[in-house]
Scaffold this active site. Structure first.
Site, PDB file in Angstrom:
ATOM      1  N   VAL A 244       0.835  -1.208   0.000  1.00  0.00           N
ATOM      2  CA  VAL A 244       0.000   0.000   0.000  1.00  0.00           C
ATOM      3  C   VAL A 244       0.871   1.261   0.000  1.00  0.00           C
ATOM      4  O   VAL A 244       0.626   2.194  -0.783  1.00  0.00           O
ATOM      5  CB  VAL A 244      -0.963   0.002   1.215  1.00  0.00           C
ATOM      6  CG1 VAL A 244      -1.841   1.248   1.183  1.00  0.00           C
ATOM      7  CG2 VAL A 244      -1.811  -1.259   1.243  1.00  0.00           C
TER       8      VAL A 244
ATOM      9  N   LYS B 173      -7.249  -1.853   9.362  1.00  0.00           N
ATOM     10  CA  LYS B 173      -8.560  -2.196   9.964  1.00  0.00           C
ATOM     11  C   LYS B 173      -8.406  -2.940  11.281  1.00  0.00           C
ATOM     12  O   LYS B 173      -9.263  -2.854  12.159  1.00  0.00           O
ATOM     13  CB  LYS B 173      -9.423  -3.002   8.997  1.00  0.00           C
ATOM     14  CG  LYS B 173      -8.771  -4.233   8.402  1.00  0.00           C
ATOM     15  CD  LYS B 173      -8.087  -3.906   7.102  1.00  0.00           C
ATOM     16  CE  LYS B 173      -7.084  -4.945   6.696  1.00  0.00           C
ATOM     17  NZ  LYS B 173      -6.930  -5.051   5.268  1.00  0.00           N
TER      18      LYS B 173
ATOM     19  N   GLU C 298     -10.649   5.415   4.942  1.00  0.00           N
ATOM     20  CA  GLU C 298     -11.342   4.907   3.744  1.00  0.00           C
ATOM     21  C   GLU C 298     -10.738   3.593   3.244  1.00  0.00           C
ATOM     22  O   GLU C 298     -11.454   2.703   2.765  1.00  0.00           O
ATOM     23  CB  GLU C 298     -11.300   5.965   2.634  1.00  0.00           C
ATOM     24  CG  GLU C 298     -12.147   5.645   1.418  1.00  0.00           C
ATOM     25  CD  GLU C 298     -13.625   5.458   1.761  1.00  0.00           C
ATOM     26  OE1 GLU C 298     -14.296   6.442   2.055  1.00  0.00           O
ATOM     27  OE2 GLU C 298     -14.100   4.301   1.722  1.00  0.00           O
TER      28      GLU C 298
ATOM     29  N   VAL D 261     -11.539  -0.526   4.650  1.00  0.00           N
ATOM     30  CA  VAL D 261     -12.600  -1.464   4.240  1.00  0.00           C
ATOM     31  C   VAL D 261     -12.831  -1.336   2.742  1.00  0.00           C
ATOM     32  O   VAL D 261     -13.006  -0.228   2.224  1.00  0.00           O
ATOM     33  CB  VAL D 261     -13.931  -1.182   4.973  1.00  0.00           C
ATOM     34  CG1 VAL D 261     -14.983  -2.229   4.592  1.00  0.00           C
ATOM     35  CG2 VAL D 261     -13.739  -1.156   6.482  1.00  0.00           C
TER      36      VAL D 261
ATOM     37  N   GLY E 161      -0.126  -9.423  -3.532  1.00  0.00           N
ATOM     38  CA  GLY E 161      -0.187  -8.349  -2.526  1.00  0.00           C
ATOM     39  C   GLY E 161      -1.566  -8.178  -1.916  1.00  0.00           C
ATOM     40  O   GLY E 161      -1.844  -7.170  -1.270  1.00  0.00           O
TER      41      GLY E 161
ATOM     42  N   LYS F   2     -13.512  -5.649   9.501  1.00  0.00           N
ATOM     43  CA  LYS F   2     -14.143  -4.681   8.596  1.00  0.00           C
ATOM     44  C   LYS F   2     -15.632  -4.527   8.875  1.00  0.00           C
ATOM     45  O   LYS F   2     -16.161  -3.406   8.834  1.00  0.00           O
ATOM     46  CB  LYS F   2     -13.908  -5.116   7.146  1.00  0.00           C
ATOM     47  CG  LYS F   2     -12.445  -4.984   6.725  1.00  0.00           C
ATOM     48  CD  LYS F   2     -12.205  -5.710   5.415  1.00  0.00           C
ATOM     49  CE  LYS F   2     -10.803  -5.492   4.885  1.00  0.00           C
ATOM     50  NZ  LYS F   2     -10.479  -6.414   3.772  1.00  0.00           N
TER      51      LYS F   2
HETATM   52  P1  NAP Z   1       3.221  -4.789   3.643  1.00  0.00           P
HETATM   53  O1  NAP Z   1       3.346  -4.948   2.180  1.00  0.00           O
HETATM   54  O2  NAP Z   1       3.655  -5.889   4.532  1.00  0.00           O
HETATM   55  O3  NAP Z   1       3.998  -3.447   4.047  1.00  0.00           O
HETATM   56  C1  NAP Z   1       4.246  -3.081   5.369  1.00  0.00           C
HETATM   57  C2  NAP Z   1       5.288  -1.974   5.355  1.00  0.00           C
HETATM   58  O4  NAP Z   1       5.478  -1.483   6.669  1.00  0.00           O
HETATM   59  C3  NAP Z   1       6.656  -2.422   4.846  1.00  0.00           C
HETATM   60  O5  NAP Z   1       7.204  -1.426   4.025  1.00  0.00           O
HETATM   61  C4  NAP Z   1       7.487  -2.580   6.129  1.00  0.00           C
HETATM   62  O6  NAP Z   1       8.853  -2.306   5.929  1.00  0.00           O
HETATM   63  C5  NAP Z   1       6.884  -1.516   6.995  1.00  0.00           C
HETATM   64  N1  NAP Z   1       6.971  -1.805   8.418  1.00  0.00           N
HETATM   65  C6  NAP Z   1       6.339  -2.807   9.101  1.00  0.00           C
HETATM   66  N2  NAP Z   1       6.659  -2.748  10.402  1.00  0.00           N
HETATM   67  C7  NAP Z   1       7.490  -1.697  10.553  1.00  0.00           C
HETATM   68  C8  NAP Z   1       8.176  -1.118  11.654  1.00  0.00           C
HETATM   69  N3  NAP Z   1       8.047  -1.626  12.884  1.00  0.00           N
HETATM   70  N4  NAP Z   1       8.954  -0.056  11.436  1.00  0.00           N
HETATM   71  C9  NAP Z   1       9.099   0.476  10.212  1.00  0.00           C
HETATM   72  N5  NAP Z   1       8.478  -0.013   9.118  1.00  0.00           N
HETATM   73  C10 NAP Z   1       7.691  -1.099   9.294  1.00  0.00           C
HETATM   74  O7  NAP Z   1       1.709  -4.470   4.052  1.00  0.00           O
HETATM   75  P2  NAP Z   1       0.565  -3.858   3.120  1.00  0.00           P
HETATM   76  O8  NAP Z   1      -0.072  -4.947   2.348  1.00  0.00           O
HETATM   77  O9  NAP Z   1       1.066  -2.671   2.423  1.00  0.00           O
HETATM   78  O10 NAP Z   1      -0.512  -3.452   4.238  1.00  0.00           O
HETATM   79  C11 NAP Z   1      -0.323  -2.329   5.056  1.00  0.00           C
HETATM   80  C12 NAP Z   1      -1.605  -2.037   5.819  1.00  0.00           C
HETATM   81  O11 NAP Z   1      -2.654  -1.770   4.887  1.00  0.00           O
HETATM   82  C13 NAP Z   1      -2.105  -3.180   6.685  1.00  0.00           C
HETATM   83  O12 NAP Z   1      -2.749  -2.631   7.818  1.00  0.00           O
HETATM   84  C14 NAP Z   1      -3.150  -3.856   5.802  1.00  0.00           C
HETATM   85  O13 NAP Z   1      -4.130  -4.546   6.539  1.00  0.00           O
HETATM   86  C15 NAP Z   1      -3.739  -2.663   5.110  1.00  0.00           C
HETATM   87  N6  NAP Z   1      -4.365  -2.946   3.818  1.00  0.00           N
HETATM   88  C16 NAP Z   1      -3.704  -3.665   2.890  1.00  0.00           C
HETATM   89  C17 NAP Z   1      -4.301  -3.876   1.659  1.00  0.00           C
HETATM   90  C18 NAP Z   1      -3.623  -4.670   0.584  1.00  0.00           C
HETATM   91  O14 NAP Z   1      -4.265  -4.923  -0.447  1.00  0.00           O
HETATM   92  N7  NAP Z   1      -2.389  -5.079   0.756  1.00  0.00           N
HETATM   93  C19 NAP Z   1      -5.566  -3.347   1.395  1.00  0.00           C
HETATM   94  C20 NAP Z   1      -6.221  -2.596   2.385  1.00  0.00           C
HETATM   95  C21 NAP Z   1      -5.597  -2.396   3.594  1.00  0.00           C
HETATM   96  P3  NAP Z   1       9.768  -3.228   4.972  1.00  0.00           P
HETATM   97  O15 NAP Z   1       9.241  -3.003   3.577  1.00  0.00           O
HETATM   98  O16 NAP Z   1      11.150  -2.723   5.124  1.00  0.00           O
HETATM   99  O17 NAP Z   1       9.557  -4.642   5.452  1.00  0.00           O
HETATM  100  N1  HSE Z   2      -6.078  -8.766   2.973  1.00  0.00           N
HETATM  101  C1  HSE Z   2      -7.145  -7.859   2.679  1.00  0.00           C
HETATM  102  C2  HSE Z   2      -8.069  -8.507   1.675  1.00  0.00           C
HETATM  103  C3  HSE Z   2      -6.583  -6.591   2.118  1.00  0.00           C
HETATM  104  O1  HSE Z   2      -7.670  -9.500   1.048  1.00  0.00           O
HETATM  105  O2  HSE Z   2      -9.206  -8.051   1.544  1.00  0.00           O
HETATM  106  C4  HSE Z   2      -7.643  -5.538   1.882  1.00  0.00           C
HETATM  107  O3  HSE Z   2      -8.170  -5.064   3.084  1.00  0.00           O
END
Ligand code: NAP
Ligand code: HSE
Length: 438
Positions: free
Chosen positions: A15, A104, A128, A131, A186, A204
């Site tokens: 993200v 979330k 936003e 969810v 992702g 959510k």
């Molecule tokens: P991700 O790809 O695992 O990215 C997490 C990022 O946070 C990475 O860049 C990581 O650093 C960094 N990080 C984690 N812990 C840290 C710490 N203690 N100190 C500094 N940096 C730290 O996760 P994501 O998929 O982007 O998701 C992020 C959030 O968005 C989550 O809450 C998830 O539920 C939410 N979300 C995700 C999606 C989706 O489709 N992926 C959709 C909606 C909401 P490194 O890169 O160096 O490891």
């Molecule tokens: N892991 C979550 C999903 C990311 O698959 O819906 C979006 O919130």
């Protein structure tokens, strides 16, 4: 705040990278995108290759540095997990900085505490992206649907599981392999158990319920069944009977007219559910999500789109950043918040016992293939006032047969009584599956 708004990004993963890409290429987007800039970025591993180029001097391994940096006006938390995310959000609020988060898990558990602190500090916490990925659903519930009495919010709100279920249904794909693909794309959480066990969908629906019905509920009490124990045979049988299996999250206000109660009774659940093929949710496939909101006077309105992934989720995060940038331009006093943009509970709500929840049911029973077995099962249901819509026998052989029952709407209490009795029928070897059915 300075002339352009400094964004402190906590996380540069799926993200965070999506958000950075938008902020670094404002051309052709809303003019407000040019009014914000990336000021600092926290990551866990400074040496990890990234698909977006960020000046090294902006990067740090210490997220507190980002929150505390005077050039950061708005903190965007996209790290995930409960801690240190919660503490960092609270630290930003205390420093008088608005927060945008896609997290979330944190909001479903600590949303009340965070909203109270934000209101006291005169800052916004906008969610936003938490969810429905790229689907605008939080703002419509807060603003566009504000004139309605909401009765029910339901839908498919986890992209990973919908991707898996769609592939299982269409191609008979194997659960484990498709989960790996969803992780590579992702879509999945850092620990994908949150997706497949239904916990992410429960987070959510807790958030949507709070916005739709005006009061938060105890997140830990939401009855939650994921798809991790779902068997592909049930997906195939459901198809033969004219249904798709979807991981459905539902929040319903159980009392429609008497608004004077001290606390509003709500039924929330997450469970794999058979959806008739002609229902709009049945055609929601792949990573897409759909949320059906039912209210008075609007009737039914459905929000549909990509529920996970870098681009869609970043789109929602940036929308929140722009909302804050827009309010900033109004030069209003920091203690006077837009009540439609900030989040406030305005009444008490509570969850009802699962046994009083009413639904149709899908059951698969392993039985001995003997004369009269369907009749005995039917009368046992009848004795408990459970009305059967269809009962079908599959795969009769010497080893036995499988009977699939679809009931009309009954309370889960009646259903569970019936299941207890059915278990003791000598012709029944076991209850292989029990799913919801729309
Ligand atoms: P991700 O790809 O695992 O990215 C997490 C990022 O946070 C990475 O860049 C990581 O650093 C960094 N990080 C984690 N812990 C840290 C710490 N203690 N100190 C500094 N940096 C730290 O996760 P994501 O998929 O982007 O998701 C992020 C959030 O968005 C989550 O809450 C998830 O539920 C939410 N979300 C995700 C999606 C989706 O489709 N992926 C959709 C909606 C909401 P490194 O890169 O160096 O490891
Ligand atoms: N892991 C979550 C999903 C990311 O698959 O819906 C979006 O919130």
């Amino acid at each position: 705040m300075g002339t352009t708004i400094g964004i402190g990004l906590l996380g540069l993963g799926t993200v965070g990278s999506g958000v950075a890409k938008i902020l670094l290429s404002p051309q052709g987007r809303h003019p407000l995108v040019s009014e914000v800039h990336l000021a600092r970025v926290a990551v866990r591993d400074l040496n990890r290759p990234r698909d977006v180029s960020i000046p090294t001097k902006l990067l740090t391994k210490d997220p507190k540095e980002v929150v505390d940096d005077p050039s950061v006006d708005v903190v965007v938390e996209v790290m995930g997990g409960i801690e240190p995310a919660r503490t960092l959000i609270m630290r930003a609020i205390k420093a008088g900085k608005s927060v945008v988060t896609a997290n979330k898990a944190v909001i479903a558990r600590h949303g009340e505490e965070i909203a109270t602190a934000a209101n006291a500090s005169g800052v916004y916490v906008l969610i936003e992206a938490a969810v429905g990925g790229g689907i605008p659903i939080i703002e419509p519930l807060k603003q566009s649907l504000g004139g309605n009495r909401i009765k029910r919010v339901s839908g498919i709100i986890n992209g990973t599981t919908n991707y898996i279920l769609s592939r299982m249904s269409k191609e008979g794909a194997k659960y484990k392999e498709v989960l790996n693909e969803a992780q590579d794309l992702g879509y999945a959480e850092a620990d994908p158990a949150a997706d497949v066990e239904g916990l992410d969908a429960a987070d959510k629906i807790a958030i949507l319920s709070g916005l739709a019905f005006g009061g938060s509920i105890d997140r830990t009490k939401i009855p939650t069944i994921g798809i991790n124990n779902l068997q592909s045979i049930d997906v195939q049988y459901a198809k033969q009977l004219g249904y798709e299996v979807k991981l459905l999250a539902t929040a319903e206000k159980l009392i429609q007219n008497n608004e004077r109660l001290d606390s509003i009774p709500l039924a929330l659940s997450v469970q794999p559910t058979l959806v008739p093929k002609d229902h709009p949710l049945a055609g929601v496939n792949g990573v897409n999500n759909a949320i059906l909101v039912e209210g008075e006077p609007i009737g039914k309105v459905m929000f549909y789109g990509p529920g996970a992934g870098a681009g869609p989720t970043a789109s929602a995060v940036v929308a929140d950043i722009l909302n804050i940038a827009g309010v900033n331009q109004l030069e209003t006093s920091t203690t006077c918040l837009d009540p439609l943009l900030s989040a406030n509970s305005w009444r008490n709500c509570h969850l009802v016992d699962r046994n009083v929840m009413i639904q149709r049911n899908y059951l698969r029973l392993n039985v001995v293939d003997s004369p009269g077995v369907i009749g005995r099962i039917g009368s046992l249901f009848g004795d408990r006032k459970v009305s059967i819509q269809s009962i079908v026998q599959f795969d009769a052989s010497q080893e036995g047969a499988e009977i699939v029952v679809i009931t009309h709407k009954v309370s889960l209490g009646q259903m569970n009584d019936s299941l207890e009795a059915i278990k003791h029928l000598k012709e029944v070897a076991g209850i292989a599956s029990h799913l919801g059915c729309l």
